[in-house]
Write an enzyme that holds these catalytic residues in place. Structure first.
Site, PDB file in Angstrom:
ATOM      1  N   ASP A  34      37.928  36.167  33.051  1.00  0.00           N
ATOM      2  CA  ASP A  34      38.249  36.002  34.372  1.00  0.00           C
ATOM      3  C   ASP A  34      38.381  34.446  34.681  1.00  0.00           C
ATOM      4  O   ASP A  34      37.928  33.839  33.904  1.00  0.00           O
ATOM      5  CB  ASP A  34      37.180  36.632  35.181  1.00  0.00           C
ATOM      6  CG  ASP A  34      37.332  36.390  36.783  1.00  0.00           C
ATOM      7  OD1 ASP A  34      38.298  36.638  37.262  1.00  0.00           O
ATOM      8  OD2 ASP A  34      36.392  35.882  37.361  1.00  0.00           O
ATOM      9  N   ASP A  53      38.248  32.751  38.566  1.00  0.00           N
ATOM     10  CA  ASP A  53      37.569  32.345  39.630  1.00  0.00           C
ATOM     11  C   ASP A  53      36.032  32.880  39.916  1.00  0.00           C
ATOM     12  O   ASP A  53      35.795  34.136  39.586  1.00  0.00           O
ATOM     13  CB  ASP A  53      38.322  32.686  40.831  1.00  0.00           C
ATOM     14  CG  ASP A  53      39.766  32.219  41.144  1.00  0.00           C
ATOM     15  OD1 ASP A  53      39.586  30.775  41.271  1.00  0.00           O
ATOM     16  OD2 ASP A  53      40.552  32.810  41.288  1.00  0.00           O
ATOM     17  N   GLU A 106      35.527  29.821  43.821  1.00  0.00           N
ATOM     18  CA  GLU A 106      35.456  30.367  45.339  1.00  0.00           C
ATOM     19  C   GLU A 106      34.488  29.265  46.342  1.00  0.00           C
ATOM     20  O   GLU A 106      35.301  29.092  47.251  1.00  0.00           O
ATOM     21  CB  GLU A 106      34.838  31.846  45.295  1.00  0.00           C
ATOM     22  CG  GLU A 106      35.585  32.708  44.421  1.00  0.00           C
ATOM     23  CD  GLU A 106      36.831  33.117  44.872  1.00  0.00           C
ATOM     24  OE1 GLU A 106      37.648  32.503  45.813  1.00  0.00           O
ATOM     25  OE2 GLU A 106      37.549  34.000  44.350  1.00  0.00           O
ATOM     26  N   GLU A 108      46.223  38.833  50.494  1.00  0.00           N
ATOM     27  CA  GLU A 108      45.790  40.075  51.140  1.00  0.00           C
ATOM     28  C   GLU A 108      44.461  39.758  51.770  1.00  0.00           C
ATOM     29  O   GLU A 108      44.251  40.517  52.967  1.00  0.00           O
ATOM     30  CB  GLU A 108      45.454  40.846  49.495  1.00  0.00           C
ATOM     31  CG  GLU A 108      46.454  41.436  49.040  1.00  0.00           C
ATOM     32  CD  GLU A 108      47.078  40.423  47.952  1.00  0.00           C
ATOM     33  OE1 GLU A 108      46.854  39.219  48.084  1.00  0.00           O
ATOM     34  OE2 GLU A 108      47.878  40.774  47.163  1.00  0.00           O
ATOM     35  N   THR A 115      43.273  37.219  35.722  1.00  0.00           N
ATOM     36  CA  THR A 115      42.756  37.022  37.123  1.00  0.00           C
ATOM     37  C   THR A 115      43.710  37.139  38.085  1.00  0.00           C
ATOM     38  O   THR A 115      44.752  37.707  37.910  1.00  0.00           O
ATOM     39  CB  THR A 115      42.791  35.355  36.920  1.00  0.00           C
ATOM     40  OG1 THR A 115      42.239  34.960  38.184  1.00  0.00           O
ATOM     41  CG2 THR A 115      44.143  34.690  36.506  1.00  0.00           C
TER      42      THR A 115
HETATM   43  C1  XBP Z   1      39.731  35.725  42.472  1.00  0.00           C
HETATM   44  C2  XBP Z   1      40.464  36.019  43.874  1.00  0.00           C
HETATM   45  C3  XBP Z   1      41.506  35.378  44.303  1.00  0.00           C
HETATM   46  C4  XBP Z   1      41.389  33.732  44.618  1.00  0.00           C
HETATM   47  C5  XBP Z   1      42.311  33.260  45.762  1.00  0.00           C
HETATM   48  O1  XBP Z   1      40.322  36.073  41.213  1.00  0.00           O
HETATM   49  O2  XBP Z   1      40.302  36.855  44.328  1.00  0.00           O
HETATM   50  O3  XBP Z   1      41.883  36.017  45.213  1.00  0.00           O
HETATM   51  O4  XBP Z   1      40.074  33.871  45.732  1.00  0.00           O
HETATM   52  O5  XBP Z   1      43.489  33.258  44.823  1.00  0.00           O
HETATM   53  P1  XBP Z   1      39.484  36.169  39.839  1.00  0.00           P
HETATM   54  P2  XBP Z   1      45.112  32.927  45.579  1.00  0.00           P
HETATM   55  O6  XBP Z   1      37.962  36.412  40.155  1.00  0.00           O
HETATM   56  O7  XBP Z   1      40.307  37.350  39.359  1.00  0.00           O
HETATM   57  O8  XBP Z   1      39.944  34.913  39.050  1.00  0.00           O
HETATM   58  O9  XBP Z   1      44.664  32.521  46.899  1.00  0.00           O
HETATM   59  O10 XBP Z   1      45.626  32.257  44.538  1.00  0.00           O
HETATM   60  O11 XBP Z   1      45.449  34.412  45.474  1.00  0.00           O
HETATM   61 MG    MG Z   2      36.200  36.290  39.508  1.00  0.00          MG
END
Ligand code: XBP
Ligand code: MG
Length: 239
Positions: free
Chosen positions: A9, A11, A18, A55, A120
């Site tokens: 993953d 983020d 985040e 979203e 991701t």
């Molecule tokens: C993390 C998310 C993403 C980011 C924002 O995904 O939920 O939505 O917060 O990204 P992961 P975008 O943990 O799967 O990496 O604004 O580019 O959608």
């Molecule tokens: Mg994540």
């Protein structure tokens, strides 16, 4: 079945994106487009239940600013906000830091001949920028598959992005190990049948990680041999 690939993953797992990247970038975009919205840390923690930036914006507007949703220009506003947010995120990506042990584990996995992939929810450009900035421009080629964002219809906790990743790798789920930071990420990987190691990120410390093969504070003290042992043990349990 032998461990053949690690699927990361992004983020919260590779970096605290985040906390240090996405939330500030959303707020900068709101300001840029003249909205009186501000996502504080507590609110953002709740909003993370909705994966995907567009979203998340929509969900927030529906619950906190419904009059704006009814407006004819709302769809265009969401796109403009997300474009501004992505631009802001890309502008601060160099200031982020990889979480402990990430660089070392990726290096060890490459040396051991394991295949690497990414699964991701975030926008592909965000992933490319993070990898290039913190692991070097070559790093994009280390990952055989970079599955991201809208490449699939449904975002996490749906299994789609992991299933897509497995198809592209042409590997059975049982030969892979996912590395995740959140309960929705864990749910997505498990729904695709993939054993999952969780290293909870700052926003996810209190989440329920039942179903994980292991939960570690971070990858700092994690040797590749330990991951291979976790995979071997859990494959035997689930066989
Ligand atoms: C993390 C998310 C993403 C980011 C924002 O995904 O939920 O939505 O917060 O990204 P992961 P975008 O943990 O799967 O990496 O604004 O580019 O959608
Ligand atoms: Mg994540």
């Amino acid at each position: 079945m032998k461990l053949q690939a690690l699927i990361f993953d992004v983020d919260g797992t590779l970096a605290e994106t985040e906390r240090d990247g996405h939330r500030p970038a959303f707020n900068a975009a709101f300001l840029e487009l003249g909205l009186a919205w501000n996502w504080d840390v507590a609110l953002y923690g709740e909003l993370l239940a909705v994966a995907g930036g567009r979203e998340r914006i929509r969900h927030y507007a529906q619950t906190h600013d419904p009059a704006r949703v009814a407006h004819a220009g709302f769809d265009a506003l969401v796109l403009a906000l997300h474009a501004a947010k992505t631009r802001r995120y890309l502008a601060l990506v160099d200031r982020l830091q990889l979480r402990p042990g990430v660089r070392e584990l990726i290096k060890a996995a490459r040396s051991a001949g394991l295949r690497l992939a990414i699964a991701t929810t975030t926008t592909p450009d965000n992933v490319y920028a993070l990898l290039a900035s913190h692991l070097g421009a070559d790093a994009l080629a280390w990952f055989e598959v970079i599955a991201a964002g809208d490449m699939v219809a449904r975002k996490k906790p749906a299994p789609d992005i992991y299933q897509y990743c497995l198809e592209q790798l042409d590997l059975p789920a049982a030969s892979c190990l996912a590395v995740e930071d959140s309960a929705i990420g864990l749910a997505a990987a498990r729904a695709a049948g993939i054993l999952t190691l969780v290293t909870p990120s700052a926003y996810c410390l209190a989440e329920d990680f039942r179903g994980a093969a292991a939960v570690l504070a971070d990858l700092g003290a994690c040797e590749l041999g330990e991951l291979q042992a976790i995979h071997r043990r859990d494959i035997a349990i689930h066989a």
